[in-house]
Design an enzyme around this catalytic site. Sequence first.
Site, PDB file in Angstrom:
ATOM      1  CG  ASP A 146      27.912 -22.195   0.861  1.00  0.00           C
ATOM      2  OD1 ASP A 146      26.821 -21.585   0.878  1.00  0.00           O
ATOM      3  OD2 ASP A 146      29.013 -21.607   0.844  1.00  0.00           O
ATOM      4  CG  PHE A 181       7.390 -14.035  -2.222  1.00  0.00           C
ATOM      5  CD1 PHE A 181       7.556 -12.819  -2.882  1.00  0.00           C
ATOM      6  CD2 PHE A 181       7.017 -15.143  -2.968  1.00  0.00           C
ATOM      7  CE1 PHE A 181       7.344 -12.712  -4.256  1.00  0.00           C
ATOM      8  CE2 PHE A 181       6.798 -15.048  -4.339  1.00  0.00           C
ATOM      9  CZ  PHE A 181       6.963 -13.832  -4.986  1.00  0.00           C
ATOM     10  CD  GLU A 184      17.683 -11.598   6.407  1.00  0.00           C
ATOM     11  OE1 GLU A 184      18.186 -11.053   7.401  1.00  0.00           O
ATOM     12  OE2 GLU A 184      18.173 -11.534   5.276  1.00  0.00           O
ATOM     13  CG  ASN A 215      11.229  -7.434  -2.147  1.00  0.00           C
ATOM     14  OD1 ASN A 215      10.338  -7.872  -1.427  1.00  0.00           O
ATOM     15  ND2 ASN A 215      12.448  -7.963  -2.172  1.00  0.00           N
ATOM     16  CG  PHE A 253       5.480  -3.676   4.659  1.00  0.00           C
ATOM     17  CD1 PHE A 253       5.085  -4.912   5.155  1.00  0.00           C
ATOM     18  CD2 PHE A 253       6.823  -3.475   4.367  1.00  0.00           C
ATOM     19  CE1 PHE A 253       6.012  -5.934   5.367  1.00  0.00           C
ATOM     20  CE2 PHE A 253       7.762  -4.476   4.575  1.00  0.00           C
ATOM     21  CZ  PHE A 253       7.341  -5.709   5.072  1.00  0.00           C
ATOM     22  N   GLY A 313      15.601  -1.108   5.486  1.00  0.00           N
ATOM     23  CA  GLY A 313      16.961  -1.560   5.195  1.00  0.00           C
ATOM     24  C   GLY A 313      16.944  -3.039   4.907  1.00  0.00           C
ATOM     25  CB  CYS A 367      15.747  -8.258   0.167  1.00  0.00           C
ATOM     26  SG  CYS A 367      16.351  -9.799   0.818  1.00  0.00           S
TER      27      CYS A 367
HETATM   28  C1  UGA Z   1      11.750  -8.550   2.550  1.00  0.00           C
HETATM   29  C2  UGA Z   1      10.322  -8.938   2.150  1.00  0.00           C
HETATM   30  O1  UGA Z   1       9.413  -8.619   3.209  1.00  0.00           O
HETATM   31  C3  UGA Z   1      10.228 -10.430   1.827  1.00  0.00           C
HETATM   32  O2  UGA Z   1       8.930 -10.746   1.354  1.00  0.00           O
HETATM   33  C4  UGA Z   1      11.261 -10.772   0.755  1.00  0.00           C
HETATM   34  O3  UGA Z   1      11.257 -12.148   0.441  1.00  0.00           O
HETATM   35  C5  UGA Z   1      12.650 -10.387   1.227  1.00  0.00           C
HETATM   36  O4  UGA Z   1      12.666  -8.969   1.527  1.00  0.00           O
HETATM   37  C6  UGA Z   1      13.624 -10.708   0.146  1.00  0.00           C
HETATM   38  O5  UGA Z   1      13.500 -10.169  -0.949  1.00  0.00           O
HETATM   39  O6  UGA Z   1      14.455 -11.604   0.341  1.00  0.00           O
HETATM   40  P1  UGA Z   1      13.183  -8.687   4.802  1.00  0.00           P
HETATM   41  O7  UGA Z   1      14.150  -7.810   4.101  1.00  0.00           O
HETATM   42  O8  UGA Z   1      13.696  -9.887   5.498  1.00  0.00           O
HETATM   43  O9  UGA Z   1      12.050  -9.215   3.774  1.00  0.00           O
HETATM   44  O10 UGA Z   1      12.439  -7.822   5.934  1.00  0.00           O
HETATM   45  P2  UGA Z   1      11.093  -6.949   6.068  1.00  0.00           P
HETATM   46  O11 UGA Z   1      10.354  -7.446   7.218  1.00  0.00           O
HETATM   47  O12 UGA Z   1      10.378  -6.855   4.784  1.00  0.00           O
HETATM   48  O13 UGA Z   1      11.675  -5.523   6.466  1.00  0.00           O
HETATM   49  C7  UGA Z   1      12.498  -4.788   5.579  1.00  0.00           C
HETATM   50  C8  UGA Z   1      12.772  -3.403   6.151  1.00  0.00           C
HETATM   51  O14 UGA Z   1      11.611  -2.594   6.090  1.00  0.00           O
HETATM   52  C9  UGA Z   1      13.216  -3.402   7.610  1.00  0.00           C
HETATM   53  O15 UGA Z   1      14.278  -2.486   7.767  1.00  0.00           O
HETATM   54  C10 UGA Z   1      11.991  -2.938   8.357  1.00  0.00           C
HETATM   55  O16 UGA Z   1      12.298  -2.300   9.557  1.00  0.00           O
HETATM   56  C11 UGA Z   1      11.398  -1.977   7.349  1.00  0.00           C
HETATM   57  N1  UGA Z   1       9.942  -1.753   7.540  1.00  0.00           N
HETATM   58  C12 UGA Z   1       9.065  -2.756   7.305  1.00  0.00           C
HETATM   59  C13 UGA Z   1       9.485  -0.508   7.952  1.00  0.00           C
HETATM   60  O17 UGA Z   1      10.286   0.442   8.163  1.00  0.00           O
HETATM   61  N2  UGA Z   1       8.139  -0.302   8.107  1.00  0.00           N
HETATM   62  C14 UGA Z   1       7.242  -1.289   7.876  1.00  0.00           C
HETATM   63  O18 UGA Z   1       6.023  -1.033   8.028  1.00  0.00           O
HETATM   64  C15 UGA Z   1       7.713  -2.545   7.476  1.00  0.00           C
END
Ligand code: UGA
Length: 442
Positions: free
Chosen positions: A31, A148, A151, A204, A245, A253, A256
Site C-alpha cells: 500500500d 464479488f 462488505e 452490480n 435483493f 448505498g 460500489c
Molecule cells: C455489493 C455487491 O453485493 C457485491 O457483490 C459487490 O462485489 C460489491 O458491491 C462491490 O462491487 O464491491 P456491498 O456494496 O458491500 O456489495 O453491499 P450489498 O450487500 O450489496 O448492499 C448494497 C446496498 O444495497 C446497501 O445499502 C443495502 O442496504 C442495499 N440493499 C441491498 C437494499 O436496499 N435492499 C436489498 O434487498 C439489498
Amino acid sequence: MARIAIFGAGYVGLVTGACFADLGHDVVVRDILEERVDELRAGRVPIHEPGLEELLAKNANRLSFTLDVGEALDGAEFAFVAVGTPPTASGDADLAAVWTVVHSLPQLDQGLILVMKSTVPVGTGEKVRAELDSLGLGHVGYVSNPEFLAEGTAVRDFTNPDRVVVGAFEPEHAERVAALYDGIETTVVTTDVASAEMIKLASNAFLTTRVSFINEIANVCELVGADVTDVALGVGLDARLGPHFLRAGIGWGGSCFGKDVSALKQLAGNSGYHFQLLAAVIEVNELQKRRLVGKLKSQLGNLRGKVVAVLGVAFKPETDDTRDAPSLVLIGRLLAEGAEVRAWDPIAPERVLPQGVTLHRDHLDALDGADAAVIVTEWPQLRGLASPEVRDAMRNPLIVDGRNLLDPSAARAAGFSYEGVGRGSPSVAEPAGTPEPDAVPQ
Ligand code: UGA
C-alpha cells in the site's frame, strides 16, 4: 503454492490477501499509506470486516505488508490490482490509482501476470495490455478477475463464491489464475477480458435494478394498501426470480453500487448508447433516500426544531463504511429542514457527520427527548427498539422504519406510531406454516 503480490490494502486487497494466504499461498500486500502498512505490520486491522482480523492473524506467517513495489514483486508470479476506482465528477471511473500501479512495475525478468480485481470500465484491460506492451512488459500477462465480495460478509463470500470469473487474452493465463482458487468449490467462468469486465458491472447494475424495482413497488404498495414484505416474499418464491435483493427500504448505498452503476451508464453513453433503464434506477434511488423526510413531515408537520434520531450511519450493518451511505443524504435533508439531528451507530466514525450532529454509541442517549426515531441501517441491536424504555425516553414515540426491520403491529401495540416502507396494510394474522417475511434470505 504461488507467490502473490497485492496492490492496495483496502477492503478488497486485505480480504483477498488474507483468503489467498489461508489457501496456502505466500502473499505480500503493498500500500502507499505508511500509517496503514505500519498498523498491519503491528497486527492491527484498519477496517471492520467480520472474520478478517482472525484470518490475518492465523496466516501471519504467509502474509507481509510493504510500501515497496520491488519487495512486493520479488519472486511474485501474480500481481493483483485492488486499488480504488472512485467516480469522477462526470460519473466515469477514475483509474488514476490503477495506472499508478501499471507505471510502477519495474522491468521484470520473471513471467508475472497482472490480475485486475478493481472494478474498471469495459475496455480497460485492452488499454492496460497496450500500455504494458509499450513499457517493454509484453511478457507480463493480463487477467481480469473481478471481485464479488460484499462488505460485512466478504470473507464468507471469498470462501463460498457463487462463481469465479476469469477473463484473459491467453487461455494459459486464465488457467493459472483459476488455479489460485483450488480448494474452493465453485463454478469458474472463463471468458475474454471485456466480457469479464462487463460481468462485474452488469451484476452490480442488475442488483441495484432489483432494489430500485422493489422500492417502486413499495411506494405503490403504500398508495394501494399492500405490504411490500409479503409481496417480496411471494414474488421471490418464483424460482425464475429468486428471493435476493428484494428488501425495500431507504435505498441502496455503499462505495460500489452508485459508482459502478453510474460508470456503466457513462460507459454506455460514451459508446453512443443511452442506457435508459439505469438512468431510472439511479433516479429512483435518489428519490427513495428523500422519501423518509416526507413521512416525518406528514407525522410531525414542520421539522424546524424537531429532534430526530437517525439510527444507523453505516451504509449497511456489520461494516463501519459510510461511503455513499443513505444516512448522510437523509441527515443533510433533515438539517436543511431545520431539524436537530442526533445519530447512533455502533462503529461508524463520527468524522463523517456534518457539524452539529452528535454521534451516540448508546441508542437511548440518541433517543432521549426525540420527536422521531428513523431506522436507516438494520443493525440487529435495533430489533428491540419498540420497547417501553424507548417509548418513555422519547418526547414523541414515532418510529419511521427505513429498513422494515420491526413488526408494525408489535410496534403499534407497544405504543408507537410506526411507518415502514411499502407497508400500506395493517398486518393480518399469518396462517400457520406461512414463512415470516423476514425469512426472505439475502
Ligand atoms: C455489493 C455487491 O453485493 C457485491 O457483490 C459487490 O462485489 C460489491 O458491491 C462491490 O462491487 O464491491 P456491498 O456494496 O458491500 O456489495 O453491499 P450489498 O450487500 O450489496 O448492499 C448494497 C446496498 O444495497 C446497501 O445499502 C443495502 O442496504 C442495499 N440493499 C441491498 C437494499 O436496499 N435492499 C436489498 O434487498 C439489498
